[in-house]
Design a protein around this motif. Structure first.
Motif, PDB file in Angstrom:
ATOM      1  N   ASP A  69       6.755 -11.976  -6.033  1.00 12.54           N
ATOM      2  CA  ASP A  69       5.436 -11.632  -5.163  1.00 12.54           C
ATOM      3  C   ASP A  69       4.726 -13.014  -4.362  1.00 12.54           C
ATOM      4  O   ASP A  69       4.543 -12.767  -3.188  1.00 12.54           O
ATOM      5  CB  ASP A  69       4.447 -10.761  -5.949  1.00 12.54           C
ATOM      6  N   LEU A  70       4.763 -13.757  -5.193  1.00  8.35           N
ATOM      7  CA  LEU A  70       4.126 -15.000  -4.525  1.00  8.35           C
ATOM      8  C   LEU A  70       4.857 -16.013  -4.168  1.00  8.35           C
ATOM      9  O   LEU A  70       4.491 -17.037  -3.446  1.00  8.35           O
ATOM     10  CB  LEU A  70       3.268 -15.684  -5.855  1.00  8.35           C
ATOM     11  N   ALA A  71       6.166 -15.929  -4.028  1.00  9.48           N
ATOM     12  CA  ALA A  71       7.102 -16.850  -3.601  1.00  9.48           C
ATOM     13  C   ALA A  71       6.930 -17.569  -2.004  1.00  9.48           C
ATOM     14  O   ALA A  71       6.790 -18.599  -1.827  1.00  9.48           O
ATOM     15  CB  ALA A  71       8.455 -16.434  -3.643  1.00  9.48           C
ATOM     16  N   GLY A  72       6.693 -16.331  -1.466  1.00  8.65           N
ATOM     17  CA  GLY A  72       6.353 -16.720   0.187  1.00  8.65           C
ATOM     18  C   GLY A  72       4.924 -16.696   0.463  1.00  8.65           C
ATOM     19  O   GLY A  72       4.688 -16.749   1.606  1.00  8.65           O
ATOM     20  N   LEU A  73       4.197 -16.805  -0.434  1.00  5.34           N
ATOM     21  CA  LEU A  73       2.671 -16.811  -0.058  1.00  5.34           C
ATOM     22  C   LEU A  73       1.885 -17.905   0.019  1.00  5.34           C
ATOM     23  O   LEU A  73       2.041 -19.086  -0.637  1.00  5.34           O
ATOM     24  CB  LEU A  73       2.013 -16.204  -1.294  1.00  5.34           C
ATOM     25  N   LEU A  78      -5.230  -2.991  -2.550  1.00  7.19           N
ATOM     26  CA  LEU A  78      -4.114  -3.048  -1.317  1.00  7.19           C
ATOM     27  C   LEU A  78      -4.130  -4.318  -0.532  1.00  7.19           C
ATOM     28  O   LEU A  78      -2.882  -4.831  -0.508  1.00  7.19           O
ATOM     29  CB  LEU A  78      -4.809  -1.763  -0.695  1.00  7.19           C
ATOM     30  N   ILE A  79      -5.195  -4.799  -0.246  1.00  5.10           N
ATOM     31  CA  ILE A  79      -4.872  -6.166   0.385  1.00  5.10           C
ATOM     32  C   ILE A  79      -4.468  -7.310  -0.568  1.00  5.10           C
ATOM     33  O   ILE A  79      -3.626  -8.256  -0.122  1.00  5.10           O
ATOM     34  CB  ILE A  79      -6.421  -6.640   1.032  1.00  5.10           C
ATOM     35  N   GLY A  80      -4.680  -7.241  -1.660  1.00  6.05           N
ATOM     36  CA  GLY A  80      -4.205  -8.328  -2.615  1.00  6.05           C
ATOM     37  C   GLY A  80      -2.626  -8.087  -2.696  1.00  6.05           C
ATOM     38  O   GLY A  80      -1.978  -8.826  -2.982  1.00  6.05           O
ATOM     39  N   ARG A  81      -1.974  -6.972  -2.543  1.00  6.42           N
ATOM     40  CA  ARG A  81      -0.579  -6.758  -2.609  1.00  6.42           C
ATOM     41  C   ARG A  81      -0.063  -6.973  -1.322  1.00  6.42           C
ATOM     42  O   ARG A  81       0.950  -7.485  -1.261  1.00  6.42           O
ATOM     43  CB  ARG A  81      -0.239  -5.388  -3.349  1.00  6.42           C
ATOM     44  N   ALA A  82      -0.612  -6.823  -0.427  1.00  2.00           N
ATOM     45  CA  ALA A  82      -0.425  -6.741   1.213  1.00  2.00           C
ATOM     46  C   ALA A  82      -0.109  -8.328   1.521  1.00  2.00           C
ATOM     47  O   ALA A  82       0.797  -8.674   2.487  1.00  2.00           O
ATOM     48  CB  ALA A  82      -1.140  -5.951   1.904  1.00  2.00           C
ATOM     49  N   HIS A  83      -1.078  -9.188   1.019  1.00  2.00           N
ATOM     50  CA  HIS A  83      -0.913 -10.702   1.597  1.00  2.00           C
ATOM     51  C   HIS A  83      -0.917 -10.536   3.177  1.00  2.00           C
ATOM     52  O   HIS A  83      -0.139 -11.162   3.607  1.00  2.00           O
ATOM     53  CB  HIS A  83       0.153 -11.333   1.137  1.00  2.00           C
ATOM     54  N   PRO A  84      -2.092 -10.133   3.740  1.00  2.00           N
ATOM     55  CA  PRO A  84      -2.026 -10.033   5.076  1.00  2.00           C
ATOM     56  C   PRO A  84      -2.214 -11.695   5.980  1.00  2.00           C
ATOM     57  O   PRO A  84      -2.728 -12.386   5.557  1.00  2.00           O
ATOM     58  CB  PRO A  84      -3.280  -9.237   5.741  1.00  2.00           C
TER      59      PRO A  84
END
Length: 241
Positions: A103-107, A212-218
């Motif tokens: 989940d964090l790989a491309g953040l 929701l925003i935490g999962r979406a990484h806008p």
């Protein structure tokens, strides 16, 4: 992605801080954040347990407040106690450490992995302020791990993001800066006020939106657009009164 820090909230014993610092050293992390820590003198167990981390990670640990933590970082709270479905929102949804690494790989954001107290972990009030929840799958008969074990497992699973010799994935997601995310949450709160959302439901609704925003990484553009929509809607409702 940007940096991964480790935050320890209200640790009860210096030894556990040292153990976590050692695990950080094992898996390529170097930024240790301490919220309400115990005293950590050189002669304490913290330095005895830290291994080579006593030379750099532990003495350079930074003490910050919980408010600073949630403002400056994308936060992931680690907990053994979760909810099984979406009917309760504080500890659900959650990801496993392995899923978290993906989940964090491309953040593109500074992230803090947050661990709580040895006996009681993180409180519901603390968890509801964090962006994501991570839990280690363990036996239902005894799912609670000690603090050092939990930190070692989570940081091991994140090694693909933190160990230099590992091939890192190409960045795929330009996440908005954390202050922009916080601004979006405030804009959403103003929108709830504007539509006169029931007072007793606002805290839960804000928590749902935060998760929701935490999962979406806008992205920055997505965040700006959403803030603009909430602002326009709130203004229009105000003009109609």
């Amino acid at each position: 992605m940007s940096s991964v820090a480790v935050a320890v909230v209200d640790a009860e014993t210096p030894g556990n801080v040292g153990t976590i610092a050692r695990s950080m050293k094992n898996f390529g992390l170097d930024e240790l954040l301490l919220i309400d820590p115990p005293d950590l003198p050189r002669e304490s167990e913290a330095y005895g347990y830290a291994g080579q981390a006593r030379e750099d990670i532990l003495p350079e640990a930074r003490e910050i407040s919980f408010d600073e933590l949630v403002t400056e970082y994308h936060t992931v709270g680690c907990t053994a106690i979760t909810n099984e479905d979406g009917s309760k929102h504080v500890r659900y949804p959650f990801v496993t450490p392995r899923d978290l690494a993906d989940d964090l790989a491309g953040l593109d954001a500074d992230t803090a992995i947050v661990f709580g107290r040895e006996r009681v972990g993180l409180t519901n009030d603390e968890i509801e302020r964090l962006d994501q929840v991570c839990s280690i799958p363990a036996s239902e008969e005894y799912p609670v791990l000690n603090l050092g074990q939990a930190a070692t497992i989570v940081l091991y699973e994140l090694r693909s993001l933190t160990v230099e010799d590992t091939q890192l994935p190409d960045p795929t997601h330009d996440r908005a800066a954390q202050p922009e995310i916080e601004g979006l949450h405030e804009q959403f709160a103003g929108f709830l006020d504007a539509i006169d959302h029931p007072e007793e439901k606002r805290a839960k609704t804000r928590r749902l939106f935060q998760r929701l925003i935490g999962r979406a990484h806008p992205t920055g553009r997505e965040t700006t657009t959403l803030r603009g929509l909430f602002r326009q809607a709130s203004q229009r409702l105000s003009d109609e009164e």
